[in-house]
Scaffold this active site. Sequence first.
Site, short mmCIF file in Angstrom:
data_model
loop_
_atom_site.label_atom_id
_atom_site.label_comp_id
_atom_site.label_asym_id
_atom_site.label_seq_id
_atom_site.Cartn_x
_atom_site.Cartn_y
_atom_site.Cartn_z
CE LYS A 174 -1.78 3.02 2.75
NZ LYS A 174 -1.81 4.22 2.25
CD GLU B 202 13.88 1.61 8.42
OE1 GLU B 202 14.52 2.49 9.07
OE2 GLU B 202 14.59 0.41 8.46
CD GLU C 95 10.48 13.12 11.30
OE1 GLU C 95 9.32 12.67 11.50
OE2 GLU C 95 11.44 12.63 10.68
P1 NAD Z 1 2.22 8.32 8.08
O1 NAD Z 1 2.76 7.61 8.91
O2 NAD Z 1 1.18 9.29 7.97
O3 NAD Z 1 1.89 7.29 6.71
C1 NAD Z 1 2.84 6.35 6.28
C2 NAD Z 1 1.97 5.29 5.50
O4 NAD Z 1 1.06 4.78 6.52
C3 NAD Z 1 0.98 5.92 4.52
O5 NAD Z 1 0.84 4.77 3.41
C4 NAD Z 1 -0.39 5.75 5.35
O6 NAD Z 1 -1.45 5.74 4.47
C5 NAD Z 1 -0.13 4.78 6.13
N1 NAD Z 1 -1.10 5.01 7.55
C6 NAD Z 1 -1.51 6.10 7.97
N2 NAD Z 1 -2.24 5.57 9.01
C7 NAD Z 1 -2.38 4.42 8.92
C8 NAD Z 1 -2.74 3.40 10.00
N3 NAD Z 1 -3.82 3.47 11.05
N4 NAD Z 1 -2.56 1.95 9.78
C9 NAD Z 1 -1.91 1.32 8.86
N5 NAD Z 1 -1.42 2.47 7.88
C10 NAD Z 1 -1.60 3.72 8.01
O7 NAD Z 1 3.57 9.08 7.41
P2 NAD Z 1 3.92 10.18 6.29
O8 NAD Z 1 3.26 11.38 6.62
O9 NAD Z 1 3.41 9.29 4.80
O10 NAD Z 1 5.41 10.20 6.06
C11 NAD Z 1 6.25 11.29 6.90
C12 NAD Z 1 6.81 10.52 8.33
O11 NAD Z 1 7.45 9.21 7.59
C13 NAD Z 1 7.69 11.22 8.67
O12 NAD Z 1 7.58 11.24 9.98
C14 NAD Z 1 9.20 10.77 8.47
O13 NAD Z 1 9.94 10.85 9.26
C15 NAD Z 1 8.97 9.27 8.10
N6 NAD Z 1 9.76 8.59 7.39
C16 NAD Z 1 10.58 7.62 7.80
C17 NAD Z 1 11.54 7.18 7.27
C18 NAD Z 1 12.48 5.93 7.67
O14 NAD Z 1 13.22 5.35 6.83
N7 NAD Z 1 12.77 5.94 8.90
C19 NAD Z 1 11.43 7.31 5.89
C20 NAD Z 1 10.63 8.23 5.51
C21 NAD Z 1 9.85 8.76 6.18
#
Ligand code: NAD
Length: 463
Positions: A168, A243, A371
């Site tokens: 997804k 991650e 962050e």
């Molecule tokens: P997010 O957590 O909102 O979303 C990430 C993914 O999770 C999306 O596909 C989203 O649809 C899904 N998601 C959201 N709620 C969910 C739930 N309740 N159950 C299952 N899936 C769900 O994060 P984002 O806003 O897309 O990305 C930004 C964040 O990601 C930042 O905090 C960043 O630091 C982190 N990030 C970490 C890494 C790493 O490798 N450590 C890499 C990139 C981004």
Amino acid sequence: MTSLDRKHLYIGGEWVAPASAETIAVENPATEEVLAHVPAGTAADVDRAVAAARAAFDSWSVAPDRFAHLDRLHTALAARAGDIARTVGLELGTPLKIAKAVQAGLPLTVLRSYADLVLPQPETVGNSLIEREPVGVVGAITPWNYPLHQVVAKVAAALAAGCTVVLKPSELTPLVAFLLVDAAHEAQLPPGVLNVVTGTGPVVGAAIAGHPDVDMVSFTGSTATGRAITHAAADRIAKVALELGGKSANVILEDADLVRAVKVGVGNAFLNSGQTCTAWTRMLVHESLYDEAVSLAAKTAGGYPVGDPFDESTRLGPLVSRTQQERVQGFISRASARLVAGGSPVPPKGYFVAPTVFADVDPASELAQEEIFGPVLSIIPFASDDEAVAIANNSKYGLAGGVWGSEERALSVARRMRTGQVDINGGAFNPRAPFGGYKQSGVGRELGEHGLAEFQQVKAIQR
Ligand code: NAD
């Protein structure tokens, strides 16, 4: 309706109609126009995709030609490199030059590295034969900031290990994931080995995380969502790899090459408009170099051209969404540190934020602890190596970091930092080195052999 619309999901090796007619609009963050629509998948679509992945697992898990498949997938994906860079430029706003190098180039390098990996041979420990086997059906849930790299880091490793996958992608940037599926279809990956269901996190993501037949959830995204996924997987004791976020420190010691350290440090903090989990968002500078570092950082940030991602001179594109723009402006307006660059909103259209630098930041303040995920750099002085290490480690995160100074001293500081990666004097990113976080930055590692191992079970057979 636009020419980039996608109407189908990819399940069991076929493009299939989603269970619901609902769609999600994908926006161009530089123009605020709707670029395309993709299916809003449902739990019923996830059930179907997981069943297809389960059915494919028995033969894929023992397939002798998995690496040849990955090799063909690499060829098909490489043929789409231009399209990948343009698509990420459109849906995320990454400047084209950076999109070509990072958003298209990095996933191809990572996919190549997995196509080239040779499966480890069984080891022996005394009378035991130690074998590695695939974990099973993997649910991969990814964010929007490096939308193809984050997908490939999971999918390539999982497939190499012999797992099958239900992916997804982020609902903000789903279009580039479809290019991977186009490539997989062309490369004739066996049906069910890779399945893609687009949709929102709370619907499709949650259905994957809580699915009884998903053996492992590999997630990249925010720490809050990582926590929700861990809870969902805990009921059935499914494996989770996470991650998550970061608040990395770039430590500039008194014997550093200051000009280079600041220039590279600012570039790192602002890469992808600061929407990078590894971004060095805290610049820690020895007090003897501090004033010069502040003025150099302000000058460097002020010189960054902000604007249209498709203009060759642009260094900083928009943030991904209005929500993200407002969130970042909120951090800027609440800050009580000394503003030395940026801070003001940019153009009337598009989700831009000016490259912003704060000096004299309190290490315990919101600016230094949270962050921000935007182009905002905090500069903090320190008086000794011990104090630098203490400030660097004063974080709930531990994902990346940098140290500048004489090699031995920098290495000693790097070893004391509680973080998954540290670059000394600008050491280059290594796509085969283990990548992952300490503390609330995550669980597990991606990339290279360590990344492969996440998707394996280890079996001991006694003779
Ligand atoms: P997010 O957590 O909102 O979303 C990430 C993914 O999770 C999306 O596909 C989203 O649809 C899904 N998601 C959201 N709620 C969910 C739930 N309740 N159950 C299952 N899936 C769900 O994060 P984002 O806003 O897309 O990305 C930004 C964040 O990601 C930042 O905090 C960043 O630091 C982190 N990030 C970490 C890494 C790493 O490798 N450590 C890499 C990139 C981004």
